[in-house]
Write a protein that holds these residues in place. Structure first.
Motif, PDB file in Angstrom:
ATOM      1  N   ARG A   1      67.758  30.327  11.721  1.00  0.00           N
ATOM      2  CA  ARG A   1      66.355  29.948  10.577  1.00  0.00           C
ATOM      3  C   ARG A   1      64.999  30.628  12.349  1.00  0.00           C
ATOM      4  NH1 ARG A   1      66.553  23.764  10.009  1.00  0.00           N
ATOM      5  NH2 ARG A   1      68.661  24.308   8.438  1.00  0.00           N
TER       6      ARG A   1
ATOM      7  N   VAL B   1      63.084  24.471   7.047  1.00  0.00           N
ATOM      8  CA  VAL B   1      64.310  24.930   5.749  1.00  0.00           C
ATOM      9  C   VAL B   1      64.425  23.306   5.591  1.00  0.00           C
ATOM     10  CG1 VAL B   1      66.844  24.858   5.044  1.00  0.00           C
ATOM     11  CG2 VAL B   1      65.232  27.304   6.431  1.00  0.00           C
TER      12      VAL B   1
ATOM     13  N   PHE C   1      73.211  25.399   3.607  1.00  0.00           N
ATOM     14  CA  PHE C   1      72.605  26.810   3.056  1.00  0.00           C
ATOM     15  C   PHE C   1      73.462  27.355   4.036  1.00  0.00           C
ATOM     16  CE2 PHE C   1      72.262  24.692  -0.583  1.00  0.00           C
ATOM     17  CZ  PHE C   1      71.717  24.830  -2.301  1.00  0.00           C
ATOM     18  N   THR C   2      73.409  28.898   4.010  1.00  0.00           N
ATOM     19  CA  THR C   2      73.979  30.033   4.581  1.00  0.00           C
ATOM     20  C   THR C   2      72.380  30.643   4.389  1.00  0.00           C
ATOM     21  OG1 THR C   2      76.713  30.599   4.166  1.00  0.00           O
ATOM     22  CG2 THR C   2      75.005  32.476   5.178  1.00  0.00           C
ATOM     23  N   ALA C   3      71.830  31.044   5.918  1.00  0.00           N
ATOM     24  CA  ALA C   3      70.990  31.996   5.613  1.00  0.00           C
ATOM     25  C   ALA C   3      70.366  33.270   5.335  1.00  0.00           C
ATOM     26  CB  ALA C   3      69.796  32.257   7.295  1.00  0.00           C
ATOM     27  N   GLN C   4      70.524  34.753   4.879  1.00  0.00           N
ATOM     28  CA  GLN C   4      70.919  35.889   4.846  1.00  0.00           C
ATOM     29  C   GLN C   4      69.792  36.655   5.305  1.00  0.00           C
ATOM     30  OE1 GLN C   4      73.723  36.257   2.815  1.00  0.00           O
ATOM     31  NE2 GLN C   4      73.926  34.814   2.229  1.00  0.00           N
TER      32      GLN C   4
ATOM     33  N   ASN D   1      62.382  33.898   1.897  1.00  0.00           N
ATOM     34  CA  ASN D   1      63.314  33.744   3.232  1.00  0.00           C
ATOM     35  C   ASN D   1      64.742  33.215   2.243  1.00  0.00           C
ATOM     36  OD1 ASN D   1      65.357  33.027   5.338  1.00  0.00           O
ATOM     37  ND2 ASN D   1      64.285  30.947   5.501  1.00  0.00           N
TER      38      ASN D   1
ATOM     39  N   LEU E   1      68.334  31.773   0.896  1.00  0.00           N
ATOM     40  CA  LEU E   1      69.378  31.056   1.036  1.00  0.00           C
ATOM     41  C   LEU E   1      70.644  30.406   0.486  1.00  0.00           C
ATOM     42  CD1 LEU E   1      66.816  28.340   2.869  1.00  0.00           C
ATOM     43  CD2 LEU E   1      68.176  29.587   3.924  1.00  0.00           C
TER      44      LEU E   1
ATOM     45  N   SER F   1      71.211  29.132  -4.993  1.00  0.00           N
ATOM     46  CA  SER F   1      70.859  30.987  -4.341  1.00  0.00           C
ATOM     47  C   SER F   1      68.656  30.282  -4.603  1.00  0.00           C
ATOM     48  CB  SER F   1      70.673  32.301  -4.949  1.00  0.00           C
ATOM     49  OG  SER F   1      71.662  32.263  -3.676  1.00  0.00           O
TER      50      SER F   1
END
Length: 320
Positions: free
Chosen positions: A181, A207, A223-226, A239, A241, A247
């Motif tokens: 983040r 987030v 959630f996974t950060a991309q 951003n 996630l 998604s």
């Protein structure tokens, strides 16, 4: 995709989906986009079955695919955003369709240097001896290895998962990098082909508690950060996630390299796809703005486990 092992089968082109109109711009009735149109599929290759970094150019969309298990080999798709025509780009350095330079290849940004197109791609290499940013020079459907750099934060390695160009002058390229983040600033001499990029922390991204369609998502913090995209003209950061078949793209306004503290997520604009068709997995990997539209690439897997990766555009959204 951030280190989730998956298998893929050859995909077919997706079908267009319909648009959901947004209401007035308030927290209760926020501008909200949750449908998209497929531009093209990015089928699995013998070497590479997982979509990773993404960039949107003026005419073409670029999507990296890698082997995901060892990060040993990658390929790059180029897709015409208007026609959907796609090609696997050629590695002109080694005269093949794959390369061994990009590591995880989790995000990329496009920079023109002396009138020549370049991609800067983050590898997510955690080692001191490795490189965390690779530069490719490209022309048409052919690219060549052009440089590599180490990302350093307080003397240690930062394996950034996101990168975006902020500005280019006659002497310097300025980037934002993202890890989790947190956003960092870094710069590079315009024509340098190697060296260290010393990073400084800029700001964190809110987030937890962010509003999506005017409401909080209880498990958003898991959630996974991309990757990410920074619109340097509008000072807006996008951003993505992901979690399973969901998604979300959060939006942050009025951010610059000088921003500090925690940047709040916009309460009046958000994006979300909850996929019924791709019920095992729907991951937005990266996003980018081109001609005011928000494009993205995906890892998609249906209930039977078959893969359907592609590049897409959100319906109805145009940068104000």
């Amino acid at each position: 995709m951030l280190k989730a092992a998956i298998s893929r089968a050859t995909v077919v082109c997706g079908v267009a989906m319909t648009m959901i109109a947004s209401g007035p711009v308030t927290a209760a009735h926020a501008a909200y986009y949750n449908t998209y149109t497929d531009i093209a599929s990015t089928p699995d290759l013998d070497c590479c079955k997982a979509a990773q970094g993404f960039a949107a150019g003026a005419t073409y969309l670029y999507s990296i695919k890698n082997d995901n298990d060892s990060d040993a080999v990658s390929a790059i798709y180029r897709v015409n955003k208007a026609t959907g025509e796609r090609v696997v780009m050629r590695n002109g350095t080694d005269d093949r369709s794959t390369n061994t330079w990009l590591g995880h290849g989790n995000d990329m940004t496009i920079v023109d240097i002396d009138g020549v197109h370049h991609m800067f791609i983050v590898t997510m290499d955690k080692t001191t001896a490795g490189v965390q940013l690779v530069k490719l020079r490209y022309d048409g459907t052919t690219y060549e290895y052009a440089g590599a750099y180490r990302l350093r934060l307080n003397g240690g390695v930062l394996p950034a998962s996101g990168v975006n160009r902020v500005s280019v002058t006659g002497t310097t390229i300025t980037f934002m990098f993202k890890s989790g983040r947190t956003v960092y600033n870094g710069s590079l001499p315009l024509r340098a082909d190697s060296g260290n990029i010393d990073l400084t922390k800029a700001f964190d991204l809110q987030v937890d508690g962010a509003l999506v369609d005017g409401a909080t998502v209880p498990d958003l913090g898991t959630f996974t950060a991309q990757g990410f995209f920074y619109d340097q003209t509008e000072h807006v950061l996008y951003n993505p996630l992901t979690k399973d078949k969901r998604s979300i793209v959060l939006v942050y306004r009025n951010v610059t390299p000088a921003t500090t503290g925690t940047a709040p997520a916009a309460t009046d604009l958000s994006f979300r796809i909850t996929s019924a068709k791709y019920s095992q997995l729907f991951e937005i990997e990266g996003v980018g703005i081109s001609d005011g539209k928000l494009y993205f690439n995906t890892n998609r897997r249906d209930a039977d486990g078959a893969g359907h990766d592609g590049v897409h555009v959100f319906d109805g959204y145009t940068v104000p």
